[in-house]
Design a protein around this motif. Structure first.
Motif, mmCIF file in Angstrom:
data_model
loop_
_atom_site.group_PDB
_atom_site.id
_atom_site.type_symbol
_atom_site.label_atom_id
_atom_site.label_comp_id
_atom_site.label_asym_id
_atom_site.label_seq_id
_atom_site.Cartn_x
_atom_site.Cartn_y
_atom_site.Cartn_z
ATOM 1 N N LYS A 27 1.272 -0.614 -0.030
ATOM 2 C CA LYS A 27 0.069 0.046 0.017
ATOM 3 C C LYS A 27 1.268 1.134 -0.327
ATOM 4 N N ARG A 28 2.554 1.248 0.577
ATOM 5 C CA ARG A 28 3.048 2.216 1.141
ATOM 6 C C ARG A 28 3.731 2.477 -0.436
ATOM 7 N N LEU A 29 3.796 1.299 -1.332
ATOM 8 C CA LEU A 29 4.325 2.040 -2.986
ATOM 9 C C LEU A 29 3.536 2.274 -3.428
ATOM 10 N N VAL A 30 2.091 1.716 -3.418
ATOM 11 C CA VAL A 30 0.453 2.066 -4.502
ATOM 12 C C VAL A 30 0.641 3.362 -3.588
ATOM 13 N N SER A 31 1.121 4.344 -2.800
ATOM 14 C CA SER A 31 0.850 5.516 -2.657
ATOM 15 C C SER A 31 1.881 6.412 -3.294
ATOM 16 N N ARG A 32 2.954 5.612 -3.262
ATOM 17 C CA ARG A 32 4.408 6.622 -4.055
ATOM 18 C C ARG A 32 4.504 6.308 -5.468
ATOM 19 N N GLY A 33 3.547 5.593 -5.929
ATOM 20 C CA GLY A 33 3.001 5.739 -7.427
ATOM 21 C C GLY A 33 3.827 4.532 -8.118
ATOM 22 N N ILE A 34 4.778 3.512 -7.370
ATOM 23 C CA ILE A 34 5.482 2.465 -7.448
ATOM 24 C C ILE A 34 4.986 2.090 -8.221
ATOM 25 N N LEU A 35 3.580 2.092 -7.052
ATOM 26 C CA LEU A 35 3.094 0.693 -8.194
ATOM 27 C C LEU A 35 1.427 0.606 -8.064
ATOM 28 N N VAL A 36 0.332 0.125 -8.367
ATOM 29 C CA VAL A 36 -1.109 0.439 -8.368
ATOM 30 C C VAL A 36 -1.891 -1.112 -8.217
ATOM 31 N N GLU A 37 -2.958 -0.006 -7.513
ATOM 32 C CA GLU A 37 -3.777 -1.949 -7.164
ATOM 33 C C GLU A 37 -4.653 -1.219 -7.951
ATOM 34 N N THR A 38 -5.035 -2.329 -8.727
ATOM 35 C CA THR A 38 -6.307 -2.906 -10.087
ATOM 36 C C THR A 38 -7.430 -2.731 -9.533
ATOM 37 N N GLU A 39 -6.865 -4.128 -8.534
ATOM 38 C CA GLU A 39 -8.479 -4.159 -7.211
ATOM 39 C C GLU A 39 -8.396 -4.158 -5.727
ATOM 40 N N PRO A 40 -8.744 -4.006 -5.116
ATOM 41 C CA PRO A 40 -8.394 -4.202 -3.479
ATOM 42 C C PRO A 40 -7.680 -6.008 -3.642
ATOM 43 N N GLY A 41 -6.700 -5.812 -2.524
ATOM 44 C CA GLY A 41 -5.883 -6.826 -2.376
ATOM 45 C C GLY A 41 -4.922 -6.953 -3.912
ATOM 46 N N LEU A 42 -4.496 -6.237 -5.063
ATOM 47 C CA LEU A 42 -4.354 -7.033 -6.354
ATOM 48 C C LEU A 42 -3.194 -5.467 -6.737
ATOM 49 N N PHE A 43 -2.239 -6.245 -6.691
ATOM 50 C CA PHE A 43 -0.886 -5.032 -6.457
ATOM 51 C C PHE A 43 -0.327 -5.883 -8.546
#
Length: 48
Positions: A27-43
């Motif tokens: 989730k931290r990587l999502v907030s930094r723009g490194i990852l995307v959470e396409t659906e809940p729990g799937l990165f």
């Protein structure tokens, strides 16, 4: 990838403590723009 799958890939025991720690890091990587959470729990990595 899901947090549970990442725990398996890192050879960590599949317990809630480990999966929650991995999930919070993802989730931290999502907030930094490194990852995307396409659906809940799937990165995944964002597409260029």
């Amino acid at each position: 990838m899901r947090a549970r799958d990442l725990c398996q890939a890192l050879d960590l025991p599949i317990v809630s403590k480990n999966t929650e720690n991995i999930r919070s890091k993802l989730k931290r990587l999502v907030s930094r723009g490194i990852l995307v959470e396409t659906e809940p729990g799937l990165f995944t990595q964002p597409r260029p």
